[in-house]
Scaffold this motif. Structure first.
Motif, PDB file in Angstrom:
ATOM      1  N   LEU B  71       0.865  -1.132   0.124  1.00  0.00           N
ATOM      2  CA  LEU B  71       0.081   0.197  -0.098  1.00  0.00           C
ATOM      3  C   LEU B  71       0.993   1.262  -0.023  1.00  0.00           C
ATOM      4  CD1 LEU B  71      -3.065  -1.120   2.537  1.00  0.00           C
ATOM      5  CD2 LEU B  71      -2.820  -1.116  -0.091  1.00  0.00           C
ATOM      6  N   ALA B  75       0.984   4.175  -2.806  1.00  0.00           N
ATOM      7  CA  ALA B  75       0.787   5.501  -2.497  1.00  0.00           C
ATOM      8  C   ALA B  75       2.020   6.199  -3.265  1.00  0.00           C
ATOM      9  CB  ALA B  75       1.140   5.957  -0.863  1.00  0.00           C
ATOM     10  N   ASP B  79       0.377   7.313  -6.709  1.00  0.00           N
ATOM     11  CA  ASP B  79      -0.581   8.628  -5.936  1.00  0.00           C
ATOM     12  C   ASP B  79       0.495   9.492  -5.501  1.00  0.00           C
ATOM     13  OD1 ASP B  79      -2.288   9.687  -3.501  1.00  0.00           O
ATOM     14  OD2 ASP B  79      -3.779   8.398  -4.835  1.00  0.00           O
ATOM     15  N   TYR B  82       0.121   9.285   0.058  1.00  0.00           N
ATOM     16  CA  TYR B  82      -0.526   8.796   1.239  1.00  0.00           C
ATOM     17  C   TYR B  82      -1.808   8.185   0.687  1.00  0.00           C
ATOM     18  CZ  TYR B  82      -3.372  12.996   0.228  1.00  0.00           C
ATOM     19  OH  TYR B  82      -4.432  13.711  -0.281  1.00  0.00           O
ATOM     20  N   GLY B  83      -2.452   7.850   1.789  1.00  0.00           N
ATOM     21  CA  GLY B  83      -3.881   7.035   1.364  1.00  0.00           C
ATOM     22  C   GLY B  83      -4.551   7.312   2.481  1.00  0.00           C
ATOM     23  N   HIS B  84      -5.766   7.111   2.345  1.00  0.00           N
ATOM     24  CA  HIS B  84      -7.136   7.252   3.439  1.00  0.00           C
ATOM     25  C   HIS B  84      -7.678   6.120   3.816  1.00  0.00           C
ATOM     26  CE1 HIS B  84     -10.217   9.657   5.364  1.00  0.00           C
ATOM     27  NE2 HIS B  84     -10.998   8.834   4.574  1.00  0.00           N
ATOM     28  N   GLN B  92      -8.137   4.197   0.639  1.00  0.00           N
ATOM     29  CA  GLN B  92      -8.613   4.988  -0.737  1.00  0.00           C
ATOM     30  C   GLN B  92      -7.402   5.628  -1.178  1.00  0.00           C
ATOM     31  OE1 GLN B  92     -13.407   5.501   0.042  1.00  0.00           O
ATOM     32  NE2 GLN B  92     -12.040   7.227   0.187  1.00  0.00           N
ATOM     33  N   PHE B  93      -7.086   5.755  -2.354  1.00  0.00           N
ATOM     34  CA  PHE B  93      -6.043   6.538  -2.930  1.00  0.00           C
ATOM     35  C   PHE B  93      -6.621   7.666  -3.686  1.00  0.00           C
ATOM     36  CE2 PHE B  93      -3.842   2.501  -2.129  1.00  0.00           C
ATOM     37  CZ  PHE B  93      -2.743   3.001  -1.306  1.00  0.00           C
ATOM     38  N   ASN B  94      -6.209   8.712  -3.642  1.00  0.00           N
ATOM     39  CA  ASN B  94      -7.025   9.993  -3.850  1.00  0.00           C
ATOM     40  C   ASN B  94      -6.702  10.517  -5.284  1.00  0.00           C
ATOM     41  OD1 ASN B  94      -9.083  10.155  -2.135  1.00  0.00           O
ATOM     42  ND2 ASN B  94      -7.441  11.084  -0.920  1.00  0.00           N
ATOM     43  N   ILE B  96      -5.161   8.773  -8.249  1.00  0.00           N
ATOM     44  CA  ILE B  96      -4.772   7.731  -9.227  1.00  0.00           C
ATOM     45  C   ILE B  96      -5.071   8.275 -10.898  1.00  0.00           C
ATOM     46  CG2 ILE B  96      -5.280   5.200 -10.155  1.00  0.00           C
ATOM     47  CD1 ILE B  96      -3.759   5.589  -7.435  1.00  0.00           C
ATOM     48  N   ASP B 350      -5.642   9.340   7.498  1.00  0.00           N
ATOM     49  CA  ASP B 350      -4.910   9.333   6.490  1.00  0.00           C
ATOM     50  C   ASP B 350      -3.564   8.914   7.172  1.00  0.00           C
ATOM     51  OD1 ASP B 350      -6.583  10.719   4.921  1.00  0.00           O
ATOM     52  OD2 ASP B 350      -5.371  12.574   4.587  1.00  0.00           O
TER      53      ASP B 350
END
Lengths: 105, 551, 178
Positions: B71, B75, B79, B82-84, B92-94, B96, B350
């Protein structure tokens, strides 16, 4: 509250198909990620024409879901009037400080 | 941790190949957006405000250190670092890119991960108690059953175009930590009079526009019939669920409209034809799946450590963290460590790539390589030796994740809101950040005690505001952000939906309103009374009066 | 409407007959479910192939006593996102034992073909010149399946169980069973 449509200045925005980036329809018929480059329309006819051109780019898999947004010139800069569109144009309002700056042991 | 066999691996690999072809067809224009949208959604790929968002499934919230590192890699590579972590125990990756999504999914498949069933009108990722397998009060590990449901629901040919999304949760403990009463189907494992373990099946709960508490459709379902019974419910819903109005399409509306008795009658009718068929679960197959969970091997340890007990006393910060974040483990000498992803003033849930890597390293060194994700958007190290706790605390301080606020005012649940989400009406994250900062400055967290604040940026209720002790719902009033506040919600055993306290307040006034409510509580509570219990005892009137007195 | 039947582009051999139109005395016809229910005697008197077209809100179990004399059942997908006909198909095939042609009509897209086939459809209204190619690709996308349906494919759970039995049997033969 509905404002009189005729007094609105509008631009067309969409997301770019291949990466999803927020883009604006430009005066040269391209797409830019900077709202400053956006072509604006101040009449209903011009707005409809602008959107129709943009929809052709949606049909040919350049952008996704083009639509009109209200913009206004504020402090000499073109800016979206709604919060949602300002967030799209300038990014999230949440600070993301330190995202890459976590120290390793 | 469940280990894939070659069937599982082949399945996710073929899914990646299928999606790669679908993306190619979209990029060349062969597929229109209308045709492509449900295809990308069933692979967890949304188009949000700023980019595509990839939601990766973390089945029942269980992750290995290897998967966590992947993960972190996603990220960094695809991405913005970072990830959420979400309220469905996913990530979730915001940011992509569509053209990268197949590669990201291929990378995930290499560590037995996928984005199946994370979106669309399908059976979504099944959630479970984040302490499954290690909780003191557990009757049976619910993850075995979640895994069986995961496999059965993946690309189900009959149920991939349901009226609406469908969420299932399973708890194996009498103390429900999986919110089973506010799910489309909730499964609660319990023992019947004969001492056999089975499921109470609860149907028609949910949040969103019409929050409802689920009803019991089967008080005791023997384990071997789990899938046939679920299939019967799904078939009734697929045919009778409303498709004329998106807000009335969830199964809760069907159950509400026809009543649970009629629902039971219809389900049992379908079940008759399915019960003794191929969906019946063979004990050997269940045992095989259970075995592939590769149970952790614990050391024989003394139940307590005098050294750690002393440190708890000497080092106040460590003591506070221990009290708030560490809970007992069923194995003597071990503890469950909750890592708060709610550092003061940061976006809830996050984690940066570096933090993910650091947590993976901690899991390898101290938690038998295992990590959990909670539906409160926190992480868990589930198998920690008590003697390792000081070292873990020190490391967490170093990476900025030592917040000692689990279950407290700072441990806020928030959806991505208008900063990221195409559906949102108002922002959630900055509201959470402001509340978090306010109470951290006031150093009130521990004194207030148990308090769950949950924030959603729209009526879809991804932030579970209805079941927050304090719920906050963002609404749009003529282009301005306003927030409706509810009190007294809870997703636990005695689940309840919060009551609206009064007119919505402006963005600038939310922190003041929450502060006002908390102070009313502090002035009103009996000794040791939790916020929720005070609200239940006195009702919302005292809160309402004081909140709107100034206005 | 172009037709894909058992993986091949096929000619339409069924004539649709409207609810008000007179019944032709011979030839294979398709009528609505409403007409099927309204005129049982006149239909029984016809000595030719009969098909029925159902809406996805119709109760397929009402056909329980009639599936043996139906040669075609058409189920509708008004939008591909409306998945009710998947359940109708499985009930027809797996519960009522219908063996005639089961056709998917309406908004039929290639990415749904495998789901439809798994639920029992063997014919599709699909307006694509490359329908046969598309079909072969769709049904071979996956080689492993989780759900038992009437399509005859073994599920992963069943394959695992068989493997376990084999292991046990081998262990017994080689004398290592405990």
């Amino acid at each position: 509250m509905a404002k009189p449509a005729s007094s609105n200045t509008r631009a067309v925005t969409a997301n770019r198909l291949r990466d999803g980036a927020v883009v604006f329809r430009t005066v040269t018929g391209g797409w830019s990620s900077r709202i400053a480059d956006a072509e604006t329309a101040s009449s209903e006819t011009d707005a409809a024409r602008l959107l129709a051109q943009a929809e052709r780019d949606a049909a040919t898999a350049v952008v996704v879901g083009p639509y009109l947004i209200d913009v206004a010139e504020i402090g000499g800069e073109l800016r979206p009037t709604s919060l949602r569109e300002r967030i799209r144009a300038y990014g999230p309002t949440t600070p993301m400080a330190g995202v890459e700056a976590v120290p390793y042991l | 941790m469940y280990q894939y066999d070659h069937f599982d691996q082949e399945f996710v690999d073929q899914r990646v190949t299928q999606f790669r072809d679908q993306v190619r067809r979209r990029l060349t224009g062969e597929l229109s957006e209308d045709e492509f949208k449900p295809l990308r959604l069933t692979n967890g790929l949304y188009l949000q405000l700023h980019a595509y968002m990839l939601r990766v499934a973390i089945p029942y919230g269980t992750l290995s250190a290897v998967q966590m590192r992947m993960l972190a890699h996603i990220a960094r590579r695809y991405d913005r670092g970072y990830g959420h972590f979400t309220t469905r125990q996913n990530i979730q990756f915001n940011w992509i890119r569509l053209e990268d999504a197949p590669d990201a999914l291929a990378d995930l498949a290499s560590v037995q991960m996928h984005a199946l069933q994370t979106s669309g009108n399908v059976i979504r990722n099944t959630t479970a108690d984040q302490w499954a397998g290690v909780a003191l009060d557990e009757i049976e590990d619910p993850r075995i059953w979640c895994e069986i449901i995961r496999q059965w629901s993946s690309l189900h040919p009959e149920f991939s175009f349901l009226p609406r999304k469908f969420k299932i949760a399973v708890t194996g403990s009498p103390n429900d930590r999986a919110a089973v009463r506010v799910h489309d189907i909730g499964l609660r494992m319990h023992k019947n009079a004969a001492g056999e373990i089975g499921f109470e099946v609860i149907v028609g709960g949910g949040l969103g526009r019409t929050p409802l508490i689920g009803k019991t459709i089967a008080p005791f379902l023997p384990k071997q019939h789990l899938l046939s019974y679920l299939e019967a419910i799904m078939r009734v819903y697929n045919q009778a669920g409303r498709r004329d109005n998106i807000y009335k399409a969830r199964i809760k509306i069907l159950v509400h409209e026809i009543g649970v008795e009629e629902m039971r009658r219809r389900v049992e009718l379908e079940w008759e034809g399915l019960r003794d068929g191929r969906l019946q679960l063979d004990a050997s197959v269940v045992a095989d799946i259970e075995q592939r969970f590769a149970r952790p091997v614990y050391e024989k340890l003394p139940a307590d450590s005098a050294e750690v007990a002393l440190l708890r006393f000497k080092d106040k910060a460590f003591g506070r963290w221990m009290r708030a974040n560490v809970v007992p483990h069923l194995q003597p000498g071990y503890a469950i460590v909750n890592i708060s992803l709610k550092p003061e003033g940061e976006p809830p849930g996050d984690a940066s790539a570096a933090q993910m890597d650091a947590i993976a390293d901690l899991a390898d060194a101290h938690s038998l390589g295992e990590i959990r994700v909670t539906h409160a958007q926190n992480l868990v190290l589930p198998h920690v030796k008590i003697t390792d706790l000081p070292a873990i605390f020190a490391r967490l301080q170093h990476i900025g994740l030592a917040a000692d606020n689990i279950g407290q005012v700072g441990d806020i649940i928030a959806c991505p809101g208008l900063d990221f989400c195409a559906l949102a009406n108002a922002r959630s994250i900055p509201v959470a950040q402001r509340i978090s900062r306010h109470f951290a400055d006031a150093k009130l967290g521990a004194e207030i005690g148990d308090l769950q604040i949950k924030i959603s940026g729209c009526i879809n209720a991804c932030g579970h505001h209805h079941v927050g002790h304090i719920g906050i719902l963002g609404v749009d009033k003529h282009g301005e952000e306003f927030y409706q506040i509810t009190l007294g919600g809870s997703a636990e055993n005695a689940a309840s939906i919060g009551t609206i306290v009064g007119p919505a307040v402006a963005y600038e006034d939310v922190v003041g309103a929450v502060d006002n409510i908390v102070r009313t509580y502090l002035d009103t509570r009996n000794a040791d009374e939790r916020f929720l219990d005070t609200v239940r005892r006195v009702g919302i009137s005292p809160f309402k009066e004081r909140l709107y007195a100034a206005a | 409407m172009p037709l894909l039947k058992n993986g091949r582009i096929s000619e339409e051999s069924w004539q649709p007959v409207g609810d008000e139109a007179p019944l032709p005395s011979d030839g294979a016809i398709v009528i609505s479910f409403a007409r099927f229910k309204a005129e049982p005697d006149r239909l029984a008197g016809r000595n030719a192939a009969l098909g029925v077209r159902l809406k996805n809100t119709d109760d397929v179990r009402a056909l329980a006593d009639h599936v043996g004399r139906l040669g075609l059942i058409v189920l509708e997908f008004p939008k591909y996102t409306d998945g009710r006909a998947y359940s109708q198909a499985r009930i027809l095939r797996e519960e009522l034992g219908y063996t005639g042609e089961l056709r998917a009509a309406g908004n039929v897209l290639l990415d749904q073909l495998l789901f439809m086939q798994r639920c029992g459809f063997d014919a599709f209204e699909l307006a694509r010149p490359d329908a046969e190619l598309v079909w072969r690709k769709a049904v071979s996308t996956f080689a492993v399946f989780h759900q038992p349906t009437g399509d005859g494919r073994a599920t992963i759970l069943e394959q695992r169980r068989n493997a376990l039995f084999e292991q046990r049997a081998q262990a017994t033969w080689s004398g290592t069973a405990g």
